[in-house]
Design an enzyme around this catalytic site. Structure first.
Site, PDB file in Angstrom:
ATOM      1  N   CYS A  26       0.799  -1.231   0.000  1.00  0.00           N
ATOM      2  CA  CYS A  26       0.000   0.000   0.000  1.00  0.00           C
ATOM      3  C   CYS A  26       0.833   1.283   0.000  1.00  0.00           C
ATOM      4  O   CYS A  26       0.259   2.373  -0.104  1.00  0.00           O
ATOM      5  CB  CYS A  26      -0.940   0.005   1.195  1.00  0.00           C
ATOM      6  SG  CYS A  26      -2.122  -1.350   1.174  1.00  0.00           S
ATOM      7  N   CYS A  31       0.494   2.595   6.648  1.00  0.00           N
ATOM      8  CA  CYS A  31       0.848   1.198   6.887  1.00  0.00           C
ATOM      9  C   CYS A  31       0.750   0.454   5.570  1.00  0.00           C
ATOM     10  O   CYS A  31       0.196   0.959   4.591  1.00  0.00           O
ATOM     11  CB  CYS A  31      -0.105   0.573   7.906  1.00  0.00           C
ATOM     12  SG  CYS A  31      -1.832   0.602   7.363  1.00  0.00           S
TER      13      CYS A  31
END
Length: 467
Positions: free
Chosen positions: A129, A451
């Protein structure tokens, strides 16, 4: 009667040690050092501009396109917005997660499609991500080292069409078939393979290879460990959608570029996942991962999204030479990693104090916070971890907590829960939004954090360019 959170603990199989320690992270106080100007690391690197296609729910308007179509559109939009001469751009780097096999180096295919010279190098990176965060910092490295003076960094994700493969035994059979002569021998190979009961299809899973858990399962476990209730998560998700709706209506999401999709009558001009609801409606949804007592639902999770982003990065000297007024300096950045099971989504908690320390800043110096919202519970767990001296001392080897970001400065234009989260493209959106908010809100420093799968995380300090 056991509470839903305690039931979730039982069903989620949370590590007893981590649950015990997380429970001790709910209250503590401390102070931090006085501020000083962040280190520039030699050359000043600036964000000239950032843009993105509208972020759309997968399976909607973009469904018949390919990833490089979205990436090409982002590049063309950036060229139009900045009017930069393509010959001044010396490198293009894009992030992506699930690659289309026909365009595995999507940065190269998109740049050629956007009209860049065949002599302009381009490569693709992947880091879950935070793939476009990695694209940006790769670009920063090229600029800081003198390899280039102008770089485009971006990212793309296309979840409407992911590569689905035959099972391994069938793939092996197909390869052997090419080398096998004679119909009878080929039929024999086919019969032998089918008799072994092979898996016919392999579909990409949004799961950790090392643990076998899907990210939503890990998020449920994290919420159970930190005692984060369903209502807290739904309230945060509603906040994200409400703020994104307000920002969109006010025209603040100015990084969005119109996209005339071939075969579609209307030009796409805005994100289509922003849907403010109500707590009452959200509460009707059932647990999505740990059933029946989990607290993660479709309403408080980010959704599968199609979209692309791109930004123009330059050395300050080059930007001024070409007559640009940059939006921001890109200052210090860090990457972190931790346990991909119990702490999969705690990247921001680890990255924030580290990047502040590198920059010589403290939490109160930050005017704008832009954190990636994978799940509402993930955000809330990070906030609790950041506000805990116990967590800082026992898990981060730090003497005191960094503290919780001021929510009056936090994700004020919505976030990934509402705007959407194309895995490879979100990082550029975060940094561009941070720069735009600094200008709109008259702030000096922004902190971007995210994250990512694998237990990794990223943090960056963005400084407003003098207006």
């Amino acid at each position: 009667m056991a509470s839903p959170v305690l039931k979730a603990v039982k069903y989620a199989n949370v590590s007893k040690t981590f649950f015990r320690d997380a429970a001790r992270c709910l209250s503590t106080t401390s102070a931090l050092q006085s501020p000083r100007r962040p280190k520039s690391g030699g050359k000043n690197i600036v964000l000239v501009e950032g843009v993105r296609t509208p972020f759309l729910l997968s399976g909607t308007t973009y469904k018949d396109l390919m990833p490089h179509d979205l990436a090409r559109t982002a590049l063309k939009g950036l060229l139009k917005r900045t009017n930069v001469n393509k010959t001044d751009v010396e490198y293009v780097v894009f992030g992506t997660v699930i690659q289309e096999v026909n365009t595995s180096n999507v940065a190269r295919e998109a740049s050629l499609g956007a009209g860049f010279s065949q002599k302009t190098p381009a490569h693709t990176v992947t880091q879950a991500c935070i793939s476009s965060n990695q694209a940006m910092t790769t670009g920063i490295g090229l600029l800081a080292s003198g390899q280039a003076d102008a770089v485009i960094a971006g990212g793309v994700e296309f979840m409407s069409d992911v590569p689905i493969r035959w099972g391994r035994k069938l793939r092996q059979m197909a390869l052997k078939m090419n080398r096998t002569k004679g119909l009878q021998n080929q039929l024999s190979l086919l019969i032998k393979t089918l008799a072994s009961k092979p898996a016919f299809l392999e579909i990409p899973a949004v799961a950790e290879f090392s643990t076998g858990e899907v990210m939503g399962h890990s998020a449920d476990r994290l919420c159970a460990a930190f005692g984060i209730s369903r209502i807290e998560q739904d309230e945060y998700a509603l906040r994200s959608h409400s703020k994104a709706f307000w920002a969109s209506e006010k025209g603040l999401l100015s990084d969005v570029i119109p996209y005339k999709v071939p075969g579609v009558a209307d030009t796409v001009v805005k994100d289509n996942g922003i849907r403010p609801s109500s707590i009452e409606q959200m509460s009707k949804l059932k647990a999505a991962f740990i059933k029946p007592h989990g607290t993660i639902t479709a309403a408080n999770s980010s959704f599968l999204t199609d979209g692309a982003s791109a930004c123009l990065l330059m050395t300050e000297e080059k930007a001024l030479e070409l007559g640009y007024k940059p939006r921001a300096y890109l200052r210090e950045f860090v990457y972190v990693s931790q346990d991909p099971k119990d702490q999969l989504l705690l990247g921001p908690a680890y990255a924030t104090p580290k990047v502040l320390e590198r920059a010589g800043l403290k939490m109160s110096d930050i005017s704008v916070f832009e954190f990636h919202e994978a799940f509402a519970g993930q955000i809330l767990a990070n906030l609790k971890a950041m506000d805990s001296d116990y967590f800082a001392k026992n898990y981060m080897n730090r003497t005191e907590k960094v503290g919780t970001p001021d929510l009056s400065k936090f994700n004020l234009w919505g976030g990934s829960l509402s705007i959407g989260h194309p895995f490879g493209a979100t990082g550029v959106r975060l940094v561009t939004t941070a720069a735009n908010r600094l200008i709109d809100e008259d702030g000096q420093y922004a902190l971007v954090a995210a994250c990512a799968a694998g237990g990794i995380g990223h943090g960056m300090i963005v400084e407003r360019y003098p207006q």
